[in-house]
Write an enzyme that holds these catalytic residues in place. Structure first.
Site, PDB file in Angstrom:
ATOM      1  N   VAL A   1       9.790  -1.448  -0.268  1.00 52.36           N
ATOM      2  CA  VAL A   1       9.553  -3.072   0.421  1.00 52.36           C
ATOM      3  C   VAL A   1       9.657  -3.205   1.647  1.00 52.36           C
ATOM      4  O   VAL A   1      10.547  -2.873   1.830  1.00 52.36           O
ATOM      5  CB  VAL A   1      10.465  -4.509  -0.709  1.00 52.36           C
ATOM      6  CG1 VAL A   1      10.179  -4.257  -2.660  1.00 52.36           C
ATOM      7  CG2 VAL A   1      12.634  -4.307  -0.939  1.00 52.36           C
ATOM      8  N   LYS A   2      10.097  -4.751   2.161  1.00 53.49           N
ATOM      9  CA  LYS A   2       9.926  -4.746   3.659  1.00 53.49           C
ATOM     10  C   LYS A   2      11.539  -4.209   3.970  1.00 53.49           C
ATOM     11  O   LYS A   2      12.484  -5.162   3.249  1.00 53.49           O
ATOM     12  CB  LYS A   2       9.627  -6.880   3.393  1.00 53.49           C
ATOM     13  CG  LYS A   2       9.617  -6.795   5.209  1.00 53.49           C
ATOM     14  CD  LYS A   2       9.561  -8.615   5.079  1.00 53.49           C
ATOM     15  CE  LYS A   2       9.457  -9.288   6.191  1.00 53.49           C
ATOM     16  NZ  LYS A   2       8.811  -8.535   7.321  1.00 53.49           N
TER      17      LYS A   2
ATOM     18  N   HIS B   1      11.661  10.005  15.012  1.00 51.10           N
ATOM     19  CA  HIS B   1      10.417  10.825  14.498  1.00 51.10           C
ATOM     20  C   HIS B   1       9.650   9.098  15.659  1.00 51.10           C
ATOM     21  O   HIS B   1       8.612   9.764  16.234  1.00 51.10           O
ATOM     22  CB  HIS B   1      10.634  10.462  13.051  1.00 51.10           C
ATOM     23  CG  HIS B   1       8.754  10.970  12.727  1.00 51.10           C
ATOM     24  ND1 HIS B   1       7.737   9.363  12.609  1.00 51.10           N
ATOM     25  CD2 HIS B   1       8.019  11.760  12.285  1.00 51.10           C
ATOM     26  CE1 HIS B   1       7.282   9.752  12.914  1.00 51.10           C
ATOM     27  NE2 HIS B   1       6.920  11.101  12.236  1.00 51.10           N
ATOM     28  N   ASN B   2       9.316   8.217  15.194  1.00 45.06           N
ATOM     29  CA  ASN B   2       9.044   7.467  15.451  1.00 45.06           C
ATOM     30  C   ASN B   2       9.161   7.193  16.873  1.00 45.06           C
ATOM     31  O   ASN B   2       7.855   6.472  17.304  1.00 45.06           O
ATOM     32  CB  ASN B   2       8.657   5.889  14.933  1.00 45.06           C
ATOM     33  CG  ASN B   2       8.442   5.891  13.418  1.00 45.06           C
ATOM     34  OD1 ASN B   2       7.902   6.887  12.670  1.00 45.06           O
ATOM     35  ND2 ASN B   2       8.820   4.521  13.191  1.00 45.06           N
TER      36      ASN B   2
ATOM     37  N   SER C   1       7.118   9.242   6.503  1.00 38.55           N
ATOM     38  CA  SER C   1       6.176   9.019   7.185  1.00 38.55           C
ATOM     39  C   SER C   1       4.581   9.379   7.171  1.00 38.55           C
ATOM     40  O   SER C   1       4.997  10.975   6.586  1.00 38.55           O
ATOM     41  CB  SER C   1       6.955   9.705   8.368  1.00 38.55           C
ATOM     42  OG  SER C   1       5.094   9.712   9.877  1.00 38.55           O
TER      43      SER C   1
ATOM     44  N   LYS D   1      14.476   9.747  11.055  1.00 39.07           N
ATOM     45  CA  LYS D   1      13.164   8.909  10.881  1.00 39.07           C
ATOM     46  C   LYS D   1      12.692   7.514  12.164  1.00 39.07           C
ATOM     47  O   LYS D   1      11.772   7.646  12.562  1.00 39.07           O
ATOM     48  CB  LYS D   1      12.322   8.027   9.481  1.00 39.07           C
ATOM     49  CG  LYS D   1      11.379   7.228   9.380  1.00 39.07           C
ATOM     50  CD  LYS D   1      10.181   7.630   9.317  1.00 39.07           C
ATOM     51  CE  LYS D   1       8.759   7.064   9.416  1.00 39.07           C
ATOM     52  NZ  LYS D   1       8.421   5.645   9.188  1.00 39.07           N
TER      53      LYS D   1
ATOM     54  N   GLU E   1       6.921   9.814  18.230  1.00 38.10           N
ATOM     55  CA  GLU E   1       4.964   9.429  17.951  1.00 38.10           C
ATOM     56  C   GLU E   1       5.037   8.644  18.886  1.00 38.10           C
ATOM     57  O   GLU E   1       3.773   8.300  20.001  1.00 38.10           O
ATOM     58  CB  GLU E   1       5.582   8.811  16.616  1.00 38.10           C
ATOM     59  CG  GLU E   1       4.168   8.043  16.535  1.00 38.10           C
ATOM     60  CD  GLU E   1       3.977   7.538  14.995  1.00 38.10           C
ATOM     61  OE1 GLU E   1       4.405   7.930  13.924  1.00 38.10           O
ATOM     62  OE2 GLU E   1       3.906   6.241  14.886  1.00 38.10           O
TER      63      GLU E   1
ATOM     64  N   VAL F   1       0.782  -1.765  -0.435  1.00 36.23           N
ATOM     65  CA  VAL F   1       0.007   0.200   0.390  1.00 36.23           C
ATOM     66  C   VAL F   1       1.368   1.143  -0.157  1.00 36.23           C
ATOM     67  O   VAL F   1       0.500   2.490  -0.740  1.00 36.23           O
ATOM     68  CB  VAL F   1      -0.757  -0.034   1.628  1.00 36.23           C
ATOM     69  CG1 VAL F   1      -0.687   0.207   2.284  1.00 36.23           C
ATOM     70  CG2 VAL F   1      -1.927   0.956   0.895  1.00 36.23           C
TER      71      VAL F   1
END
Ligand code: 2AM
Length: 473
Positions: free
Chosen positions: A79-80, A190-191, A133, A187, A194, A17
């Site tokens: 991708v993963k 950031h998480n 993000s 990032k 979060e 997605v």
């Protein structure tokens, strides 16, 4: 398939997605995007479905994808995270030429990104690790993008990334962050922040729900009112909406949701990095541990029958409790960001990333999960004083935390008395009180270390760097 002209601006590998939504976002902005996915059926499905009628080009092999790309070729991997990224890089390299650019937009561990950037740059390729993000919706309509790696690649990828990113006051929530793993590191932090923001709001819910027994509509109104002030943010907004959501029978949906929080690991990575670097990122750590405790669901249920505590009721006037709660949320949030930025600064120094905290704050103002008015204020304090050593030392946030302090302390005291855990508020307060202390009890720790392990100590009445040992027995 027949030979095609190289007309695609960028190739995207990975049509889960996030990948699909970024492709559609790029197509909206006039880019020709070629796409490939390991399970090839998803390419055709995408072209016949969501991407129908757009300029998106499907490829059934990596070679075909590469053949459609303008030079220097730009290929974004969605991708993963983990070995899949290395596998794809290995498959792509023989198909590429020097100066072509591979971008990794997944949630890769920053140390992996450092290693990949070094390897690809040595071979003459560009490598960009971009933290992205904003979730699915952000990817579709404008995420926050944190790219870093081969600086020579920036002119070739910057305009596209800035076009598809969120904008605040016309400024894209995307700018160059620094070398190699800096973007994925940013990032990760950031998480971590979060996780803290979410835990801070979860504790407010717990106090209003279990402590005050407020109906969900009233809790929604509280979050709505907070969203009009300094706490104005995406997470407060969605929390108000969650409070209002009802199940098919009209009862609050929230109470039907199992109290077991998952995690994919980026919060944990932030905390692990803080441990390695030696920065007190305590609020993010407590937020990770709160999720871990939540996951001990069966154990908690069994324990509740055995281990007792106070009745989780708060008898003080509701208005006072809620006004204090607002201040606790605000103060804990300030501490969470102060800690996150301390870690960013320390990591930046260690890795020589030269991270610009005003620019990071600007990028986080929109598009991402922690977007808020607060980040605009952070941007302003770092823009006004680029050498600011700590968020808490800015006049703006020192003043804010001073004003919030009495309500913050009362909230922690009330929660503790009522047996409602508030690890975010209380750990933030413990940090605040330690960080502002001239003297902490570490003299005793050091004495103990010297006692059992002859680790020596420095003295208050002697110059630093002179070490003493006492024969304690
Ligand atoms: P798939 O559709 O073939 O599973 C998120 O899982 C995305 O990463 C999907 O597009 C998935 O492809 C892709 N992915 C996961 N592992 C991969 C691998 N080893 N090689 C290529 N793509 C992979």
């Amino acid at each position: 398939m027949s030979e095609r002209p190289a007309r695609a601006d960028i190739g995207v590998v990975g049509l889960a997605v996030m990948g699909r939504n970024l492709v559609l976002n790029m197509a909206d902005h006039g880019y020709v995007v070629a796409v490939f996915n390991r399970t090839i059926g998803k390419v055709d499905e995408f072209l016949a479905g969501e991407a129908a009628g757009t300029s998106v080009i499907g490829a059934h092999s990596l070679a075909e994808l590469v053949a459609t790309l303008k030079r220097p070729r730009r290929i974004l991997l969605m991708v993963k995270a983990g070995p899949a990224v290395d596998t794809l890089i290995d498959s792509l390299l023989p198909l590429l030429e020097p100066d072509d650019i591979i971008l990794d937009g997944g949630n890769s561990l920053y140390t992996d990104t450092i290693a990949r950037a070094i390897r690809l740059e040595k071979l003459g390729f560009g490598y960009v690790g971009a933290g992205i993000s904003g979730g699915e919706e952000g990817a579709r309509t404008g995420p926050s993008i944190m790219p870093a790696g081969t600086y020579a690649a920036w002119p070739h990828v910057g305009p596209l990334l800035q076009d598809i990113a969120a904008k605040v006051d016309g400024v894209p929530c995307c700018d160059w962050i620094g070398p190699d793993g800096a973007g994925h590191y940013v990032k990760t932090i950031h998480n971590g922040i979060e996780y803290g923001d979410m835990q801070v709001l979860a504790e407010a819910y717990d106090i209003m729900n279990r402590g005050l027994r407020l109906p969900h509509g009233q809790m929604a109104n509280v979050f709505d009112s907070w969203n009009q002030g300094p706490l104005d943010s995406y997470l407060v907004e969605i929390t108000a909406n969650i409070m209002r959501a009802v199940d098919t029978d009209g009862e609050p949906l929230l109470e039907r949701i199992l109290d077991r929080a998952g995690q994919k690991g980026t919060g944990k990575w932030a905390v692990m990095s803080s441990m390695e670097i030696g920065q007190p990122t305590t609020l993010a750590a407590e937020a990770v541990y709160a999720r871990v405790v939540s996951a001990l669901l069966d154990e908690r249920v069994a324990t509740a029958a055995k281990l007792t505590g106070p009745e989780s009721a708060i008898a003080d006037p509701v208005d006072e409790v809620i006004s204090d709660l607002h201040d606790a949320v605000y103060a804990a949030k300030i501490v969470a960001y102060a800690q996150g930025y301390m870690l960013l600064q320390a990591a930046s120094e260690e890795h020589e990333w030269n991270i610009d905290l005003a620019s990071i704050s600007s990028m986080w103002r929109g598009g991402c999960i922690i977007r808020s008015r607060f980040l605009g204020e952070l941007m302003d304090v770092f823009a006004a004083d680029p050498d600011l050593r700590n968020v808490l030392l800015s006049d703006f946030f020192a003043d804010a935390i001073h004003k919030a302090q009495p309500g913050w302390r009362r909230t922690v005291a009330r929660a503790i008395a009522a047996g409602i855990p508030v690890p975010a508020y209380s750990s933030a307060l413990a940090f605040y009180d330690g960080y502002r202390s001239v003297r902490v009890p570490a003299n005793l720790i050091q004495a103990q270390r010297d006692y059992f392990g002859a680790h020596t100590y420095e003295r208050t009445d002697r110059p630093r760097g002179e070490f003493f040992h006492t024969d304690w027995e």
